[in-house]
Enzyme design. Structure first.
Site, PDB file in Angstrom:
ATOM      1  CG  ASN A   7      -1.811   1.237   1.276  1.00 22.22           C
ATOM      2  OD1 ASN A   7      -1.408   2.336   0.921  1.00 22.22           O
ATOM      3  ND2 ASN A   7      -3.040   1.066   1.727  1.00 22.22           N
ATOM      4  CD  GLU A  35      -4.576   4.750   0.888  1.00 22.50           C
ATOM      5  OE1 GLU A  35      -5.169   5.743   1.349  1.00 22.50           O
ATOM      6  OE2 GLU A  35      -3.990   3.907   1.594  1.00 22.50           O
ATOM      7  CE1 TYR A 105      -6.710   0.713   1.334  1.00 26.14           C
ATOM      8  CE2 TYR A 105      -7.711   2.132  -0.322  1.00 26.14           C
ATOM      9  CZ  TYR A 105      -7.202   1.946   0.952  1.00 26.14           C
ATOM     10  OH  TYR A 105      -7.198   2.989   1.848  1.00 26.14           O
ATOM     11  CG  ASP A 144      -4.522  -1.810   3.465  1.00 20.48           C
ATOM     12  OD1 ASP A 144      -4.892  -2.479   4.455  1.00 20.48           O
ATOM     13  OD2 ASP A 144      -4.543  -0.566   3.447  1.00 20.48           O
ATOM     14  CG  ASN A 146      -8.001  -1.125   5.780  1.00 20.52           C
ATOM     15  OD1 ASN A 146      -7.250  -0.558   6.575  1.00 20.52           O
ATOM     16  ND2 ASN A 146      -8.325  -0.602   4.609  1.00 20.52           N
ATOM     17  CG  ASP A 241       0.255   5.002   5.898  1.00 20.45           C
ATOM     18  OD1 ASP A 241       0.392   4.623   4.711  1.00 20.45           O
ATOM     19  OD2 ASP A 241      -0.852   5.316   6.367  1.00 20.45           O
ATOM     20  CG  HIS A 242       0.210   0.431   4.509  1.00 16.89           C
ATOM     21  ND1 HIS A 242      -0.609  -0.609   4.892  1.00 16.89           N
ATOM     22  CD2 HIS A 242      -0.559   1.542   4.548  1.00 16.89           C
ATOM     23  CE1 HIS A 242      -1.824  -0.145   5.144  1.00 16.89           C
ATOM     24  NE2 HIS A 242      -1.811   1.162   4.946  1.00 16.89           N
TER      25      HIS A 242
END
Length: 250
Positions: A7, A35, A105, A144, A146, A241-242
């Site tokens: 991601n 993303e 995603y 990702d 989540n 951030d991933h």
């Protein structure tokens, strides 16, 4: 065969933070990203030897997925099953002779859980789709997703119980999928590993202190697991951030 999933939280920004160097260094057969946050024509990635498949969200600067591959697929699908109009650009499926690669995603339930019903409907529909694919040939499902599936998959499990990504419903959806003949490859190869995460908040010192969540996965059909050699997390790689995750299959 080497697979990578990342991601990138905006591929245009990630390109300025080492994406291309990392891409060439890992030399994957299949490189899946989530993303992307871009539209057609906004990114010109010159990746020699790779075919590129993009699924853009209708909303600008939002969501989106892509797969870069050295291997020409037999077929390409955008959306779930026969639905080719999935507006948020969240899924790409490439078909090969002996497996399907599904890059996803997964929708976030949001901080106030306002989108949890949408998320759960997505999970249900996707699970049906993955089982239909698995009935034809093995599936490699990545992205990702989540969700921190179990308490070992995030640093502060108790204080996050019930939050987005840690709700009983989201975890149950993952549990049910795994019970239907799929395997979390990293956890299968590293059943007791702790402090291995793929996402960290941008809050100060969070990543340095490794206060993270493991929410990025390679999920594979059970019958392909004897061919799985490595499942990795490249936590050292910044740019998002991933961090990227990897899978090597014989």
């Amino acid at each position: 065969m080497k697979f990578v999933s990342w991601n990138v939280n905006g591929i245009r920004a990630c390109i300025t933070k080492g994406f291309v160097d990392y891409f060439h260094a890992v030399d994957a057969d299949f490189f899946c990203v989530q993303e992307t946050k871009c539209q057609a024509g906004q990114v010109d990635l010159q990746l020699d030897g790779y075919e590129q498949y993009w699924n853009y969200a209708e909303k600008k600067g939002y969501s989106g997925t892509a797969i870069f591959t050295k291997h020409t697929p037999m077929s390409v699908r955008y959306g779930v099953g026969d639905d080719e109009t999935e507006a948020e650009g969240r899924i790409i499926t490439l078909e090969y002779a002996d497996f399907f690669l599904v890059n996803v995603y997964t929708p976030n339930a949001q901080r106030d859980l306002a989108r949890l019903p949408f998320r759960l409907a997505w999970e249900e529909k996707l699970a049906v789709y993955l089982k239909q694919l698995d009935a034809q040939k093995p599936v490699i499902y990545c992205g990702d997703l989540n969700v921190a599936h179990t308490d070992i998959d995030l640093k502060n499990a108790k204080s996050n119980k019930g939050n987005s990504g840690v709700t009983t419903e989201e975890r149950a959806a993952m549990t049910n999928l795994l019970a239907a003949g799929f395997v979390d490859t990293f956890r299968a190869l590293h059943p007791d590993a702790i402090d291995h995460y793929t996402w960290w908040s941008y809050m100060a010192k969070v990543r340095e202190r490794n206060i993270g969540w493991r929410i990025d996965y390679f999920i594979a059909s059970e019958r392909i697991m004897p061919r799985v050699q490595h499942a990795t997390i490249d936590a050292h790689m910044l740019g998002s951030d991933h961090c990227p995750i990897g899978l090597v299959i014989e």
